[in-house]
Design an enzyme around this catalytic site. Sequence first.
Site, short mmCIF file in Angstrom:
data_model
loop_
_atom_site.label_atom_id
_atom_site.label_comp_id
_atom_site.label_asym_id
_atom_site.label_seq_id
_atom_site.Cartn_x
_atom_site.Cartn_y
_atom_site.Cartn_z
N MET D 1 47.41 37.09 43.20
CA MET D 1 47.06 38.27 43.99
C MET D 1 45.68 38.79 43.63
O MET D 1 45.44 39.14 42.48
CB MET D 1 48.09 39.38 43.76
CG MET D 1 48.97 39.51 44.97
SD MET D 1 49.84 41.04 45.21
CE MET D 1 49.66 41.97 43.74
N CYS D 2 44.84 38.85 44.60
CA CYS D 2 43.50 39.38 44.38
C CYS D 2 43.55 40.90 44.42
O CYS D 2 44.61 41.50 44.56
CB CYS D 2 42.55 38.87 45.47
SG CYS D 2 42.57 37.06 45.68
N ARG D 3 42.43 41.52 44.28
CA ARG D 3 42.29 42.96 44.47
C ARG D 3 41.01 43.20 45.25
O ARG D 3 40.01 42.50 45.02
CB ARG D 3 42.19 43.71 43.14
CG ARG D 3 43.43 43.67 42.28
CD ARG D 3 44.55 44.51 42.86
NE ARG D 3 45.69 44.56 41.95
CZ ARG D 3 46.60 43.60 41.84
NH1 ARG D 3 46.52 42.51 42.56
NH2 ARG D 3 47.61 43.74 41.01
N ASN D 112 43.51 39.65 50.52
CA ASN D 112 44.39 39.55 49.36
C ASN D 112 45.70 38.95 49.85
O ASN D 112 46.38 39.55 50.69
CB ASN D 112 44.63 40.93 48.74
CG ASN D 112 45.72 40.90 47.69
OD1 ASN D 112 46.03 39.84 47.14
ND2 ASN D 112 46.30 42.05 47.41
#
Lengths: 277, 277, 277, 277
Positions: D1-3, D112
Amino acid sequence: MCRWLGYVGSPIEPRELLYDPERSLIEQSRRHAPNMPVPNGDGFGLGWYGRRDVPALFHSASPAWGDRNLRELSGEIASSLFLAHVRAATGTPVQETNCHPFGLGRWLFVHNGYIAGYDRLRRDMMLAVRPDLFSSVQGTTDSEVMFYLAMTFGLPDDPIAGLERMAGFVESLGAAAGIAEPLQMTVGVTDGERLYAARYASGPEVNTLYYSADVESLRKLYPEEERFAHFSAEARVVVSEPLVELPGLWHGISAGSAIVVGKGGVEQLPFVPRPPR
Amino acid sequence: MCRWLGYVGSPIEPRELLYDPERSLIEQSRRHAPNMPVPNGDGFGLGWYGRRDVPALFHSASPAWGDRNLRELSGEIASSLFLAHVRAATGTPVQETNCHPFGLGRWLFVHNGYIAGYDRLRRDMMLAVRPDLFSSVQGTTDSEVMFYLAMTFGLPDDPIAGLERMAGFVESLGAAAGIAEPLQMTVGVTDGERLYAARYASGPEVNTLYYSADVESLRKLYPEEERFAHFSAEARVVVSEPLVELPGLWHGISAGSAIVVGKGGVEQLPFVPRPPR
Amino acid sequence: MCRWLGYVGSPIEPRELLYDPERSLIEQSRRHAPNMPVPNGDGFGLGWYGRRDVPALFHSASPAWGDRNLRELSGEIASSLFLAHVRAATGTPVQETNCHPFGLGRWLFVHNGYIAGYDRLRRDMMLAVRPDLFSSVQGTTDSEVMFYLAMTFGLPDDPIAGLERMAGFVESLGAAAGIAEPLQMTVGVTDGERLYAARYASGPEVNTLYYSADVESLRKLYPEEERFAHFSAEARVVVSEPLVELPGLWHGISAGSAIVVGKGGVEQLPFVPRPPR
Amino acid sequence: MCRWLGYVGSPIEPRELLYDPERSLIEQSRRHAPNMPVPNGDGFGLGWYGRRDVPALFHSASPAWGDRNLRELSGEIASSLFLAHVRAATGTPVQETNCHPFGLGRWLFVHNGYIAGYDRLRRDMMLAVRPDLFSSVQGTTDSEVMFYLAMTFGLPDDPIAGLERMAGFVESLGAAAGIAEPLQMTVGVTDGERLYAARYASGPEVNTLYYSADVESLRKLYPEEERFAHFSAEARVVVSEPLVELPGLWHGISAGSAIVVGKGGVEQLPFVPRPPR
């Protein structure tokens, strides 16, 4: 041999000098020239004065010619005083902390050249750095220690004198170690107000250094040249190698000389190594 | 807090310890654990003894978990003694020259921990390095200077004593500077024959360190475990954090202790900082 | 123009060809030569067959000349078949996934040259890649797609024919798009047993390609040359540019030709683009 | 999971959101949180609108937390609209061309989430990209192709509709391939005037997305908070995870919803995947 460039004048985009000229600094990083047997592909840096008192710095250990961030940035910002540098390493690692310009407080520093026998002189040079500045040394180049020595020897009060004492110190260290010609340098230093540049070497071969003629004269010489139109009258460029071939554009700085470039024009001074205080 | 791993035994592919275990070193570089608030993503290194007298080194400033070269290499080579390290920087730049293991001649060194107030102690530590070794210091970490101090204080003749003198020197410097608990360390050192490891800190909290039980015992404990089948009887792993949860596999090394791992097994010694010679 | 090198013979350290010769591949990456206006500083790669069936790969987007890992590695491993490449990007990004050799299963591929108008042909080239191979394309170069097209067109069964069909396909795509001379290439391909190399271009200018004379002849020509002493009789080097100037050492490969290098010597073949199956 | 994080309002230094808050985006890249088992250390990007019509982009494949250039830059520039992203790779290489925001003309895009089974869908997704845009795809992520699909499906005319058609296309491709829940996404898109954001997933678990309350309300709620003082009334922040814990500051965006943030405030819309035109 590295290449560097300094600009003082009305705000321009660094792109105008880094990318646009026939022999731009980025071209100089890559494309062969008679006096360039190897590329300046060991990293680069841009230091500029913008919205703050202190300069902003952008460094990368990659070759400048392929760097997309530099291309973006140098077309997006505008600055009235900046220094850019492309590096050809002379023995120390290729890493961001070895990229010029080096910064300390309001000051920026670039160097083209080397200290012969640096491996043997490094310890004594580091020991001579003012103790409270020692831990600010981030990399491992001769160039950065030259900057910290000049800071130690009074650069903030009198930049040219600080550089002369640094050069004198390196000369005396070299002599003590039996190194015939220890110092080869052109350097650029700035506090965001003025740009100081010096050309010096221990021996007869000295790296080149040039500054641009005043813009008014250039406009008279080349009335049709659009690129001079929007430069302010006091704008000056200092370069280790000409960016374009244009008769009358570049003044060579003599070996053993320094210049101070500011709003009032260009002042020339002798540059003579002297003992440190 | 960094993480490191050392192996001594019959030749294996580093992959078997770096990637394969449930909580492999590479997993330790990335995946959260209770005592790991931030990742060990500030570079890594692998040093191994192979075809030559001197160790080979592979360093990268990128996170270990995404590095394709490390994955390739650690499945291609085989070595009977190697050290691997994943870094969490504690203030100094993220660059290859700051990555462990540090190498000098036949020796390799890794460290997990820090020197408190290193900014204030760095100059005195550097000055204490043997002058002819000074220019071999390539990076700017506390860890590398610890290695060079131990080399200065006799590590090649007596590795544990050299480390104890280094620790004693750091303690005395810290005391003089008013730093309550200057040293936190687990270290691993090897000359390609033996692996020396020590666990020590100035204060009550000491980073962990473990070594693996002898393989014969493990085979009796876990007759069904295929992974123990091809390890040689004398094979040992030293780790800053267990690679798998398996009762009886890991022996904790007490704070203030050191071990020497070689063909003849594991020898335990006290580790007591002492004044440098 | 990139530079590449392939070796087949008894196991040697890649260092012997990458670093040691007067005009080694690493020197070719950096030092100006008459036909090299810009450096090959946009990354490099080494692929070698060692302990496993599949080759090992080491790639970096940094210039080869300053890379410490390559220097370490190429002096530590030994291999009887390896391919090395230094890149000068022709428009696509400088990143590891764009570095040669490209690998797929047992196969390695290197390319020196370009596809003219690749921007316009890229989509059709990608569409022609066998659908189950599509997601294995890791980068964005013309070179990598050339490799996947050759794989699609039968390279594993008949490497030269696969390459000829790839060349024919690119020629026909180029013709349809009105591109006069779409293809410029020397390529090297290997499965770990034999090294296949081809030299071809759509137009009259074709990048150079050479292979070394047999070692027995060289020993007779240069009885005093120690460097030929330990090479095995069947050892051969294929290079885009000679590594040393030594009369009789290098045989030029004719434009429109290919060679197959194996234990039995060097076989020469015509290379003629043909329609894909 | 990106931000990721987007800002619209009076010009501020990105530093104010990237570094200063307790749980700033840079802290989110590194420091463990309950829903973050691995760091967002696989590169980052900042895209901002400054002196030109088109946005400027700064990308790096290094972890954001250790990057000195990002720290310099985000304190030097000021912008009234910017997007920043920290990446956790989900299978595709760690390289600048895989870093968000992706840019095309005036547009920027961040994502994301992931496309499940992207390896199997990649070819069909690439084929559906408008042929004249195909060669502008620089990297190899699912995210970038999602952006190009939305551009293909009308994003410039109606951003939310373009995104809905992209989502519908991915859903239908996934269904045809037997992938139960192909799409997980929060996305941010901007043309420099408005910021469009959407939250959607095929299944019941949907990555979070928030936008900040209007500054007037915040000033009433927290009269003593100096940090709200200099934000303009219309300033809004859109984030994948709150930057600080402050009751009333963050409005969650419902799954299956989108927002449009501009000078006139925040408009909420349903987000429903639909067949591409």
